[in-house]
Design a protein around this motif. Structure first.
Motif, PDB file in Angstrom:
ATOM      1  N   GLY A 112       0.624  -1.095   0.040  1.00  0.00           N
ATOM      2  CA  GLY A 112       0.022  -0.121   0.010  1.00  0.00           C
ATOM      3  C   GLY A 112       0.637   1.355   0.031  1.00  0.00           C
ATOM      4  O   GLY A 112       0.062   2.391   0.239  1.00  0.00           O
ATOM      5  N   ALA A 113       2.082   1.061  -0.132  1.00  0.00           N
ATOM      6  CA  ALA A 113       2.866   2.249  -0.339  1.00  0.00           C
ATOM      7  C   ALA A 113       3.039   2.768  -1.741  1.00  0.00           C
ATOM      8  O   ALA A 113       3.543   2.139  -2.388  1.00  0.00           O
ATOM      9  CB  ALA A 113       4.100   2.355   0.206  1.00  0.00           C
ATOM     10  N   CYS A 150       8.025   9.069   1.501  1.00  0.00           N
ATOM     11  CA  CYS A 150       8.651   7.897   2.394  1.00  0.00           C
ATOM     12  C   CYS A 150       9.116   8.638   3.616  1.00  0.00           C
ATOM     13  O   CYS A 150       9.512   7.927   4.581  1.00  0.00           O
ATOM     14  CB  CYS A 150       9.476   7.008   1.692  1.00  0.00           C
ATOM     15  SG  CYS A 150      11.419   7.834   1.380  1.00  0.00           S
ATOM     16  N   ARG A 191      12.404  -1.899   4.233  1.00  0.00           N
ATOM     17  CA  ARG A 191      11.695  -0.650   4.077  1.00  0.00           C
ATOM     18  C   ARG A 191      11.524  -0.179   2.821  1.00  0.00           C
ATOM     19  O   ARG A 191      12.799  -0.035   2.167  1.00  0.00           O
ATOM     20  CB  ARG A 191      12.064   0.329   5.240  1.00  0.00           C
ATOM     21  CG  ARG A 191      11.160   1.358   5.390  1.00  0.00           C
ATOM     22  CD  ARG A 191      11.577   2.416   6.342  1.00  0.00           C
ATOM     23  NE  ARG A 191      11.254   3.734   6.213  1.00  0.00           N
ATOM     24  CZ  ARG A 191       9.957   4.084   6.718  1.00  0.00           C
ATOM     25  NH1 ARG A 191       9.109   3.416   7.431  1.00  0.00           N
ATOM     26  NH2 ARG A 191       9.848   5.416   6.594  1.00  0.00           N
ATOM     27  N   ASP A 248       1.439  12.801   2.134  1.00  0.00           N
ATOM     28  CA  ASP A 248       1.247  11.402   2.750  1.00  0.00           C
ATOM     29  C   ASP A 248       1.964  10.336   2.285  1.00  0.00           C
ATOM     30  O   ASP A 248       2.358   9.447   3.112  1.00  0.00           O
ATOM     31  CB  ASP A 248      -0.539  10.840   2.553  1.00  0.00           C
ATOM     32  CG  ASP A 248      -1.053  12.016   3.251  1.00  0.00           C
ATOM     33  OD1 ASP A 248      -0.842  12.513   4.442  1.00  0.00           O
ATOM     34  OD2 ASP A 248      -2.370  11.992   3.133  1.00  0.00           O
ATOM     35  N   GLU A 249       2.359  10.307   1.027  1.00  0.00           N
ATOM     36  CA  GLU A 249       2.796   9.102   0.365  1.00  0.00           C
ATOM     37  C   GLU A 249       4.457   9.411   0.274  1.00  0.00           C
ATOM     38  O   GLU A 249       5.179   8.354  -0.002  1.00  0.00           O
ATOM     39  CB  GLU A 249       2.386   8.885  -1.009  1.00  0.00           C
ATOM     40  CG  GLU A 249       0.977   8.448  -0.834  1.00  0.00           C
ATOM     41  CD  GLU A 249       0.970   6.970  -0.215  1.00  0.00           C
ATOM     42  OE1 GLU A 249       1.712   6.111  -0.102  1.00  0.00           O
ATOM     43  OE2 GLU A 249      -0.547   6.770   0.151  1.00  0.00           O
TER      44      GLU A 249
END
Lengths: 235, 546
Positions: free
Chosen positions: B296-297, B471, B314, B468-469
């Motif tokens: 979902g990233a 990283c 990550r 929001d997205e």
């Protein structure tokens, strides 16, 4: 040793092709600002302070992660780069709650030094003032997220040098935080060896030993670099 | 299975289909399923059975047909008649008149509610007439869960040709000659990328299919994976053969469960037939594909972040160079292409690179799939030759703006792209033209806006998305997008000043030039392009608070 010719700021140099632009600059007394770089641990190009202009490449590249190449022409302090370094510094200060006058690292802080170097007389962006925790659960050390700049030097030192991997990163964007284990209090960590390497790796007053007061913090990030040099020689 | 057996199987599958006089496809893409197409399919199968037509009429669930907001869709072949918004109650009537009386029910045909006279042959409808399907060919005509359907439609012939008639160098030469460019957004020449990976010497190389489509409003890759997974798989195997890799990964976002299910099924079926695995088709080439599911990233659509994610780390990008072609997955040379790019490979190998390069513009060859969305009359999935104008797409194919409204802007490239105003409606949709207008092609999201859209708010929305997205690894993107978002919010709240606007512009250029990866570098695009084309709206907010 085979060397290759490169030009940095009109200075012609013959250098080892295995080196990065940053290493070459440091060896030749050409100043490059860095924050996430710490000699001895793997570079990640995250702080964007070491960006340089390279002829023929339309993007700015981070000096810490870019290897030199034959006949490369590099510029390290153009007006554009200086302007961007200043904005980066301002964003660092505006992001969390940095109050030098009450900080243990006052006078010895790399972020503070950066502010002086880019001649940051004021910050033009609104401070975000996020709510940040102070983790005092460890018997000897404190982690103050207000002063963290997310350089992840602690994460890398803990993983690459100590091999403990106590520290990691959670969340995304401006909500990223350094966490101990799976986001539990540092004092309850089952991986932390209390070696104290993260204290020395941290460029600001975010990680510090208990029982010291304002301005008394002694940091020696160079011990990490020296340690890694010695290990390399042993190998 | 060897080459002869594959040909025999394909011939048999084709023969099986030819027994039937009619074929009815019920769209079972995610969009039509959500409007009830599975029940329609079941009911239709029952209906055909009760009428005793099961030896004459073949009923299959198919992939996406295109006009997604008219679903569930049902297509009759060979007549090419499409019925829209089919529900279980009118199936009997449709079968009766379409199959038995041979008189289509006009009021139930596709676009019957909006066209003066709907088309019995959907290929004559402007929505389809202007399109040219290469990547989407067969999507909507075959059962994506049945490998025999794909074989009957000529599937895996390109793979066979590549293996037995072409050397890896010749495959790369064909792809280079096609002048195809990466469909993920950046438009890097595909053949060149393949050649670079091919040239690196390594004990192990990897092929990755990037199916982490994250742009809001974009669903091209999902539709391709759902509608024709074998096509993507075939493209990956050919790529593996060309660059000398034995292992592929398909990275599909977790929000696409159906695409994952169908792609995994495709892998299973292909492995069973010996089209994947050891010694494919009896040759000495082996190739395996594993599916990895995104969590979902958005940033994992960036190639280096995607690689980190596959490695179990990550999902954060790392600086390039070195590029994945040199040091990618686990430090090995890695070829990473988008779903749509892989979907275009088989036709290039079958028909030759030259054939592909004849379509499109000199610098952008071939076709591009767009996901039409927003305030447009006929939204859905389309594929047009590169260089088709925006006007043709919006007005000829898409039927113009919803409810007869006025066109204001088209947003291309999602949060990394920009807005194209009405005065540039005649822009050719290709890589260069869009960049010259301050936008990008991106992966193919195309959002149409009418006069009711506030462009400052549009910029704020996309900035919020990027904020929001992000990283959080590099400073410009982590803090810069937050600052820009806050300033945009301030202007939207009618509290902005001229100084805020200056700061915003300065930050936008800074974030664009200094960010570590493509997410940050393109995050200011919606802001910069709206400032360029709709500056008045910003000034109006600041000066007149409206």
């Amino acid at each position: 040793m085979n060397t290759i010719p490169i030009t940095i700021n009109d200075k012609k140099l013959d250098v080892d092709p295995a080196k990065t632009i940053l290493e070459v600059c440091r060896e030749n007394d050409i100043e490059i600002l860095t924050m996430c770089h710490l000699k001895g641990i793997i570079d990640i190009g995250a702080c964007r302070l070491c960006l340089v202009e390279i002829e023929g490449i339309n993007k700015l590249l981070s000096a810490c992660t870019t290897k030199v190449a034959a006949n490369m022409v590099v510029k390290t302090s153009t007006e554009r780069i200086k302007k961007y370094q200043r904005i980066t510094a301002e964003l660092f200060f505006a992001e969390r709650n940095h109050v030098c006058s009450v900080c243990v690292a006052n006078g010895k802080c790399e972020l503070q030094q950066l502010g002086y170097k880019v001649e940051m007389d004021h910050i033009r962006y609104p401070h975000l003032f996020p709510h940040c925790e102070v983790d005092t659960s460890h018997p000897w050390y404190v982690m103050d997220h207000n002063r963290c700049i997310m350089c992840t030097r602690c994460v890398r030192v803990c993983n690459e040098v100590e091999g403990a991997h106590n520290w990691d990163v959670m969340n995304r964007g401006h909500q990223v935080r350094i966490i101990s284990d799976f986001n539990t209090p540092w004092g309850e960590s089952i991986t932390c060896t209390s070696c104290g390497k993260c204290l020395h790796a941290c460029p600001t007053g975010a990680i510090w030993p208990k029982a010291i007061v304002q301005g008394q913090l002694e940091k020696k990030p160079e011990i990490i670099s020296e340690l890694m040099e010695k290990r390399k020689m042993k190998l | 299975m060897n080459r002869q057996e594959l040909q025999a199987l394909a011939g048999k599958a084709k023969g099986k289909h030819e027994q039937f006089k009619h074929k009815i496809c019920v769209c079972c893409g995610a969009s039509c399923i959500s409007s009830g197409s599975e029940e329609v399919l079941k009911k239709l199968q029952e209906e055909i059975k009760t009428r005793g037509l099961e030896n004459e009429v073949e009923v299959i669930p198919s992939g996406c047909m295109g006009p997604c907001n008219q679903g569930p869709l049902m297509k009759y072949l060979p007549e090419q008649t499409i019925y829209q918004k089919v529900d279980c109650n009118n199936i009997t009537a449709i079968v009766q008149s379409q199959l038995i009386e041979k008189k289509p029910i006009e009021e139930l045909l596709l676009f019957a509610d909006s066209r003066e006279k709907p088309f019995v042959n959907s290929n004559e409808d402007p929505f389809f007439k202007r399109q040219m399907k290469i990547a989407l060919k067969d999507c909507g005509d075959i059962n994506p869960e049945n490998i025999e359907d794909y074989l009957a439609a000529g599937g895996y012939r390109a793979l066979e040709k590549a293996f037995f008639l072409l050397s890896p160098e010749e495959v790369i030469a064909e792809v280079k000659q096609s002048r195809m460019r990466g469909r993920g957004g950046a438009g890097y020449p595909t053949g060149l990328k393949w050649e670079t990976v091919y040239k690196y010497v390594s004990d192990q190389k990897y092929v990755i299919c990037n199916g982490d489509e994250g742009d809001p409003g974009a669903f091209m890759d999902r539709s391709v994976l759902e509608g024709n997974p074998h096509r993507v798989l075939e493209g990956m195997v050919i790529a593996g053969y060309a660059v000398g890799s034995s292992k592929g990964y398909a990275y599909i976002r977790g929000e696409y469960p159906l695409a994952i299910k169908r792609f995994e099924l495709a892998i299973k079926q292909a492995t069973k037939l010996g089209l994947l695995g050891k010694n494919i088709l009896g040759s000495n080439f082996s190739f395996d594909i594993e599916v990895r599911i995104g969590a979902g990233a958005f940033v994992c659509g960036e190639e280096t972040a995607l690689i980190a994610s596959i490695e179990g780390k990550r999902g954060t990008p790392r600086p390039r160079p070195p590029f994945p072609a040199e040091a990618g997955l686990w430090g090995k040379p890695t070829l990473i292409n988008n779903v749509e790019t892989f979907a275009g490979i088989a036709p290039i190998i079958t028909n030759g690179g030259e054939w592909y390069s004849e379509t499109g513009t000199p610098k952008s060859a071939g076709t591009k799939v767009f996901a039409l969305a927003g305030k447009i009359k006929y939204s859905g999935l389309i594929e047009v030759p590169m260089g088709t104008t925006l006007r043709e797409i919006v007005f000829d194919i898409g039927g113009g703006v919803q409810n007869g409204g006025d066109f204001k802007a088209a947003q291309t490239g999602g949060p990394s792209g920009g807005c194209i105003p009405a005065e540039h409606l005649d822009v050719k949709m290709d890589y260069e033209s869009l960049i010259s207008l301050g936008s990008i092609m991106g992966s193919g999201g195309l959002i149409i806006m009418d006069k009711s859209s506030d462009m400052v708010d549009v910029a704020r929305y996309f900035m919020e998305f990027c904020m929001d997205e992000s990283c959080g690894k590099c400073v410009p993107c982590r803090v810069g997008t937050k600052m820009m978002h806050d300033l945009l919010q301030k202007i939207c709240d009618n509290k902005g000043t001229q100084i805020d606007l200056d700061r915003l512009e300065e930050l936008a250029v800074y974030v664009k030039e200094t960010s570590l990866c493509g997410l940050g570098a393109s995050a200011p695009n919606p802001l910069l392009s709206t400032l360029r084309h709709f500056r008045k709206e910003y000034e109006n907010r600041i000066m007149n608070h409206q």
